[in-house]
Design a protein around this motif. Sequence first.
Motif, mmCIF file in Angstrom:
data_model
loop_
_atom_site.group_PDB
_atom_site.id
_atom_site.type_symbol
_atom_site.label_atom_id
_atom_site.label_comp_id
_atom_site.label_asym_id
_atom_site.label_seq_id
_atom_site.Cartn_x
_atom_site.Cartn_y
_atom_site.Cartn_z
ATOM 1 N N PRO A 189 0.952 -1.224 -0.094
ATOM 2 C CA PRO A 189 0.063 -0.017 -0.128
ATOM 3 C C PRO A 189 0.779 1.166 -0.120
ATOM 4 N N ILE A 190 0.424 2.332 -0.852
ATOM 5 C CA ILE A 190 1.256 3.624 -0.801
ATOM 6 C C ILE A 190 0.238 4.670 -0.575
ATOM 7 N N LEU A 191 0.479 5.830 -0.110
ATOM 8 C CA LEU A 191 -0.043 7.059 0.033
ATOM 9 C C LEU A 191 0.044 8.041 -0.996
ATOM 10 N N ALA A 192 -0.866 8.324 -1.885
ATOM 11 C CA ALA A 192 -0.420 9.370 -2.985
ATOM 12 C C ALA A 192 -0.740 10.609 -2.502
ATOM 13 N N SER A 193 0.229 11.423 -1.785
ATOM 14 C CA SER A 193 -0.262 12.592 -1.147
ATOM 15 C C SER A 193 -1.095 13.665 -2.206
ATOM 16 N N GLY A 194 -0.699 13.738 -3.290
ATOM 17 C CA GLY A 194 -1.070 14.738 -4.394
ATOM 18 C C GLY A 194 -2.619 14.401 -4.382
ATOM 19 N N ALA A 195 -3.066 12.955 -4.515
ATOM 20 C CA ALA A 195 -4.366 12.647 -4.598
ATOM 21 C C ALA A 195 -5.224 12.589 -3.342
ATOM 22 N N ARG A 196 -4.424 12.482 -2.304
ATOM 23 C CA ARG A 196 -5.117 12.247 -0.784
ATOM 24 C C ARG A 196 -5.866 11.085 -0.731
ATOM 25 N N ALA A 197 -5.176 10.170 -1.373
ATOM 26 C CA ALA A 197 -5.726 8.690 -1.230
ATOM 27 C C ALA A 197 -4.809 7.482 -1.046
ATOM 28 N N VAL A 198 -5.345 6.460 -0.722
ATOM 29 C CA VAL A 198 -4.562 5.200 -0.283
ATOM 30 C C VAL A 198 -4.573 4.122 -1.624
ATOM 31 N N PHE A 199 -3.597 3.583 -2.336
ATOM 32 C CA PHE A 199 -3.564 2.768 -3.248
ATOM 33 C C PHE A 199 -3.108 1.583 -2.637
ATOM 34 N N ALA A 200 -3.509 0.200 -3.213
ATOM 35 C CA ALA A 200 -2.551 -1.158 -2.945
ATOM 36 C C ALA A 200 -3.262 -2.103 -3.863
ATOM 37 N N LEU A 201 -2.682 -2.963 -3.856
ATOM 38 C CA LEU A 201 -2.727 -4.247 -4.904
ATOM 39 C C LEU A 201 -3.349 -5.173 -4.138
ATOM 40 N N CYS A 202 -4.335 -6.177 -4.607
ATOM 41 C CA CYS A 202 -4.996 -7.186 -4.085
ATOM 42 C C CYS A 202 -4.972 -8.504 -4.908
ATOM 43 N N ASP A 203 -4.618 -9.612 -4.492
ATOM 44 C CA ASP A 203 -4.571 -10.860 -5.219
ATOM 45 C C ASP A 203 -6.200 -11.411 -5.292
ATOM 46 N N VAL A 204 -6.750 -11.143 -6.578
ATOM 47 C CA VAL A 204 -8.104 -11.832 -6.593
ATOM 48 C C VAL A 204 -8.048 -13.215 -7.347
ATOM 49 N N GLY A 205 -6.785 -13.744 -7.357
ATOM 50 C CA GLY A 205 -6.802 -15.087 -8.286
ATOM 51 C C GLY A 205 -7.108 -16.236 -7.601
ATOM 52 N N THR A 206 -6.448 -17.224 -7.862
ATOM 53 C CA THR A 206 -6.538 -18.503 -7.458
ATOM 54 C C THR A 206 -5.342 -18.939 -6.678
ATOM 55 N N PRO A 207 -5.379 -19.983 -6.008
ATOM 56 C CA PRO A 207 -4.091 -20.608 -5.271
ATOM 57 C C PRO A 207 -3.119 -21.095 -6.303
ATOM 58 N N TRP A 208 -3.670 -21.177 -7.498
ATOM 59 C CA TRP A 208 -2.508 -21.691 -8.475
ATOM 60 C C TRP A 208 -2.177 -20.392 -9.372
ATOM 61 N N ARG A 209 -2.693 -19.426 -9.584
ATOM 62 C CA ARG A 209 -2.286 -18.449 -10.207
ATOM 63 C C ARG A 209 -2.636 -16.914 -9.782
ATOM 64 N N SER A 210 -1.772 -16.178 -9.426
ATOM 65 C CA SER A 210 -2.294 -15.045 -8.870
ATOM 66 C C SER A 210 -2.956 -13.838 -10.005
ATOM 67 N N GLN A 211 -3.678 -13.083 -9.555
ATOM 68 C CA GLN A 211 -4.212 -12.110 -10.492
ATOM 69 C C GLN A 211 -4.574 -11.043 -9.678
ATOM 70 N N TRP A 212 -3.698 -9.687 -10.127
ATOM 71 C CA TRP A 212 -3.651 -8.672 -9.235
ATOM 72 C C TRP A 212 -4.716 -7.554 -9.880
ATOM 73 N N LYS A 213 -5.074 -6.761 -8.814
ATOM 74 C CA LYS A 213 -6.138 -5.797 -9.056
ATOM 75 C C LYS A 213 -5.994 -4.521 -8.277
ATOM 76 N N LEU A 214 -5.976 -3.332 -8.850
ATOM 77 C CA LEU A 214 -5.555 -2.109 -8.132
ATOM 78 C C LEU A 214 -6.920 -1.600 -7.290
ATOM 79 N N TYR A 215 -6.826 -1.250 -6.039
ATOM 80 C CA TYR A 215 -7.719 -0.699 -5.071
ATOM 81 C C TYR A 215 -7.468 0.625 -4.644
ATOM 82 N N SER A 216 -8.168 1.377 -4.538
ATOM 83 C CA SER A 216 -7.778 2.885 -3.992
ATOM 84 C C SER A 216 -8.975 3.229 -2.572
#
Length: 410
Positions: A213-240
Amino acid sequence: MPASDDDLAPPPPIHHLPPDALNNVLLRLPLRDAVVCRPVSRLFRDTLSDPFLALLPSLRLLLLRHPRPDGGGCLHAFDPHRRCWLRLPFTSFLPHHSFSPVASSGSLLYLWIDNSTSTSTSASTPALPSPSPTTSSSAHPPKALAVCNPFAGTYRLLPTLGSAWARHGTVLAGPGGLVLVLTELAALSYTPSSGSAKWMKHPLSLPSKPRSPILASGARAVFALCDVGTPWRSQWKLYSCPLAALTGGWAPVERAAWGDVFEILKRPRLLAGAGGRRVLMIGGLRSSFAIDAPCSTVLILRLDLATMEWDEAGRMPPNMYRCFTGLCEAAAQGSAMPAPAAGGNNKVKVFGGDGKVWFAGKRVRGKLAMWEEDDLGTSGGKWDWVDGVPGYGDGVYRGFVFDGGFTAMP
């Protein structure tokens, strides 16, 4: 008693300078040199006060995060402008023998400190419950989160937290003294200006543990990646999540035009881009979409938060990347070339912030790879080696950007 020769000696010529002229001279000094000049004389100590030093540009540093400090309570920092390593002492003002830096915002530095043998200034504040079951206190001594200004030599303890927050939480720091501690299930927020010396707890409504997770101060928001895949294959998605809506404000960041942007990188990591209005995503560039495909290099993608468009910000040169895979070492020793590892960039540690990225690995001893963001976006950034890295010899380092200065006090 007769006066000594020192008493009769005329004052140095610099004492005859008008105050405005002396201030004009000292304002031309870099911050590091100005701090060194403070103990030279009473004139310099009185002139180089904290308000005066706050007028000087801050010192942009890479601060290394060792699991435990070495060298008598000092931390190692790299000055990219002067291309030199510095030692920041803490024992002169921090009465704690064990500490670890975790985040920074402006000239404020945040550290986890071993609080087992000292009394917290916030002892009247009850500790928040730990986010997960804890073991014995002897196995995990209590820790406290402190904010300090190492250049000014001042510090303050924040309200007490449960021990598991220190072991499992990721600390983010923002403007105005804002502090966030994120775990898999919840987040804590603390703002000194709120008037309440308490941590606020916010449940996380994310599909998996937030990654980098990171804090983008200019956008005043927190961003993070989450793995929404399966135990056999990762699938990343960006959340804020906006800082103003930490409870219930998390949502996926998606655009149909992005296509497979999250599929081309293996084990991506987020860092803040320059100015707090960009998000950098760094990972191994897959040679194919196969599950066990090796990586050909490290790729840096950049998301402009104003236009919500991705572009390629940088790509590690092949000769530099081969040093992280062991090919350069094998060639130097005349050994057989190792097969490409399926883990790809798993051996490369990525850290930094604000448009600067450093890379460390077990096979690259005593040096780091460094990348600096190109604001114009025309050159793919600047790549270089940083030699003479002090500290541990295993070659695995972590760190973050710290703007040392006198612009803020704890």
